[in-house]
Write an enzyme that holds these catalytic residues in place. Structure first.
Site, PDB file in Angstrom:
ATOM      1  N   LYS A 227       0.823  -1.209   0.000  1.00 26.78           N
ATOM      2  CA  LYS A 227       0.000   0.000   0.000  1.00 26.78           C
ATOM      3  C   LYS A 227       0.858   1.261   0.000  1.00 26.78           C
ATOM      4  O   LYS A 227       0.553   2.233  -0.700  1.00 26.78           O
ATOM      5  CB  LYS A 227      -0.920  -0.002   1.217  1.00 26.78           C
ATOM      6  CG  LYS A 227      -1.860   1.189   1.304  1.00 26.78           C
ATOM      7  CD  LYS A 227      -2.738   1.074   2.529  1.00 26.78           C
ATOM      8  CE  LYS A 227      -3.653   2.288   2.647  1.00 26.78           C
ATOM      9  NZ  LYS A 227      -4.515   2.206   3.850  1.00 26.78           N
ATOM     10  N   HIS A 281      -9.561  -6.700   7.689  1.00 28.38           N
ATOM     11  CA  HIS A 281      -8.472  -5.949   8.333  1.00 28.38           C
ATOM     12  C   HIS A 281      -8.316  -6.336   9.799  1.00 28.38           C
ATOM     13  O   HIS A 281      -7.266  -6.080  10.400  1.00 28.38           O
ATOM     14  CB  HIS A 281      -8.721  -4.448   8.208  1.00 28.38           C
ATOM     15  CG  HIS A 281      -7.458  -3.632   8.167  1.00 28.38           C
ATOM     16  ND1 HIS A 281      -6.531  -3.736   7.153  1.00 28.38           N
ATOM     17  CD2 HIS A 281      -6.951  -2.721   9.033  1.00 28.38           C
ATOM     18  CE1 HIS A 281      -5.524  -2.918   7.379  1.00 28.38           C
ATOM     19  NE2 HIS A 281      -5.745  -2.291   8.515  1.00 28.38           N
ATOM     20  N   ARG A 284      -5.153  -8.291  10.564  1.00 26.90           N
ATOM     21  CA  ARG A 284      -3.920  -7.502  10.739  1.00 26.90           C
ATOM     22  C   ARG A 284      -3.879  -6.909  12.152  1.00 26.90           C
ATOM     23  O   ARG A 284      -2.846  -6.941  12.821  1.00 26.90           O
ATOM     24  CB  ARG A 284      -3.875  -6.400   9.673  1.00 26.90           C
ATOM     25  CG  ARG A 284      -2.629  -5.513   9.703  1.00 26.90           C
ATOM     26  CD  ARG A 284      -2.631  -4.670   8.425  1.00 26.90           C
ATOM     27  NE  ARG A 284      -1.734  -3.519   8.458  1.00 26.90           N
ATOM     28  CZ  ARG A 284      -0.462  -3.545   8.089  1.00 26.90           C
ATOM     29  NH1 ARG A 284       0.072  -4.686   7.693  1.00 26.90           N
ATOM     30  NH2 ARG A 284       0.271  -2.449   8.113  1.00 26.90           N
ATOM     31  N   TYR A 316      -0.804   0.260  19.290  1.00 27.78           N
ATOM     32  CA  TYR A 316      -0.786  -1.102  19.820  1.00 27.78           C
ATOM     33  C   TYR A 316       0.026  -1.199  21.116  1.00 27.78           C
ATOM     34  O   TYR A 316      -0.049  -2.205  21.813  1.00 27.78           O
ATOM     35  CB  TYR A 316      -0.199  -2.066  18.790  1.00 27.78           C
ATOM     36  CG  TYR A 316      -0.978  -2.146  17.503  1.00 27.78           C
ATOM     37  CD1 TYR A 316      -2.221  -2.786  17.457  1.00 27.78           C
ATOM     38  CD2 TYR A 316      -0.500  -1.572  16.331  1.00 27.78           C
ATOM     39  CE1 TYR A 316      -2.949  -2.854  16.268  1.00 27.78           C
ATOM     40  CE2 TYR A 316      -1.220  -1.635  15.140  1.00 27.78           C
ATOM     41  CZ  TYR A 316      -2.445  -2.275  15.125  1.00 27.78           C
ATOM     42  OH  TYR A 316      -3.157  -2.338  13.954  1.00 27.78           O
TER      43      TYR A 316
END
Length: 336
Positions: A227, A281, A284, A316
């Site tokens: 991406k 998604h 991921r 995260y």
């Protein structure tokens, strides 16, 4: 210099730079407006700031098309970007570009947030409007940079809408087990292994689904044409490596066709509820979340996910077992 009454108002006829300078004429509805404009132009000329009126009559759609021909076509999402910009320009009424102002966009934004999404029975989200803001800002910025647009960027200085950080959605261990069991029931021959690749490497669904056989080698998956155009290699287990190549071509694409619908059906069978836009998604997010839960290194996670900046990965960090752990022992109640 002169201000004269004419049939449709008051006309200013001036040469701001002197008798040999450029002559400009402009009509105003009131004498006061005409005189004030005349004063402003003279002051700018005296300060060396005056410039001739811009005769550029291009519409916003013309700028978008020029931007696309000169630059936009090189972007990975060029077709989607052009569609979004074209729809935005149409909603704005495709004004003459030099007359378009930041205030016009703010009025559009206020109205846009009261509309329903074209493809969903829900109001347009602030994040969608922020994307439109960014896309149009980028058009003007690029044209200014290549000297195709000589005025200021009308969106310069406008802040985007502030958006609350969404909840970090990921699958717990029992949900992962339920999903894998459901995927095994699928008639699609690829959906299970594609899902395992995403869960094992943090790959985006499109990156995993479009893998070529030559990208799986020496115990790693080499992700290219990503991406953000950043290549990366992520180690995988021998077991997964064998499962990926078993019965599949030694060259070319490993997983022909598309498996997204099969994944969606598997999620529904497993009883897992996911928010809009998080269908594939979530794999991921699940990889990244469990990586940090298992005390992984945030800098290494950045490289595994292929993020360009740490700010994209840092969300995260809060899942790490030691993150802010001192709050338990260093709060005032704990030290009484």
């Amino acid at each position: 210099m002169a201000v004269k009454k004419v049939a449709n108002g008051w006309k200013v006829d001036i040469r701001p730079e002197g008798v040999y300078g450029k002559r400009i004429r402009k009509t105003f509805p009131t004498k006061r407006q005409a005189e004030q404009w005349q004063i402003d132009q003279k002051a700018k000329a005296n300060a060396g700031e005056w410039s001739p009126p811009n005769k550029d009559r291009r519409k916003l759609s013309d700028l978008v098309n020029t931007w696309y021909d000169l630059h936009g076509h090189t972007l990975k999402d060029c077709d989607n970007r052009l569609r979004s910009l074209t729809a935005l320009v149409n909603r704005l009424g495709d004004p003459i570009a030099k007359n378009f102002t930041g205030e016009d966009f703010l009025e559009y934004r206020r109205f846009r947030l009261t509309q329903k999404h074209e493809h969903r029975d829900k109001l347009v989200e602030p994040n969608t409007v922020n994307h439109e803001h960014a896309y149009l800002f980028a058009v003007f910025s690029k044209l200014i940079k290549i000297k195709n647009w000589k005025l200021d960027n009308p969106l310069k200085g406008l802040s985007k809408l502030t958006i609350d950080e969404p909840a970090l959605v990921y699958l717990e261990q029992d949900e992962i087990r339920a999903l894998l069991a459901s995927l095994k029931e699928s008639k699609n021959p690829n959906v299970l292994v594609i899902s395992k690749i995403c869960l094992s490497t943090g790959a985006r669904w499109g990156e995993a689904e479009s893998l070529q056989a030559q990208q799986v080698k020496q115990g790693k998956i080499h992700f290219i044409k990503t991406k953000n155009s950043k290549s990366r290699a992520v180690p995988i287990s021998d077991e997964l490596s064998k499962e990926i190549i078993a019965g599949r071509p030694r060259f070319g694409r490993l997983f022909p066709g598309t498996s997204k619908q099969a994944f969606r059906l598997a999620v529904e069978r497993s009883g897992i509820n996911l928010p809009d836009g998080q269908m594939t998604h979530v794999l991921r997010h699940t990889f990244a979340s469990h990586y940090m839960i298992n005390d992984g290194n945030i800098l290494k996670l950045k490289d595994i996910l292929g993020h360009k900046t740490l700010s994209m990965t840092i969300r995260y960090a809060k899942l790490a077992p030691k993150h802010l752990a001192d709050a338990v022992t260093r709060n005032p109640l704990a030290t009484l």
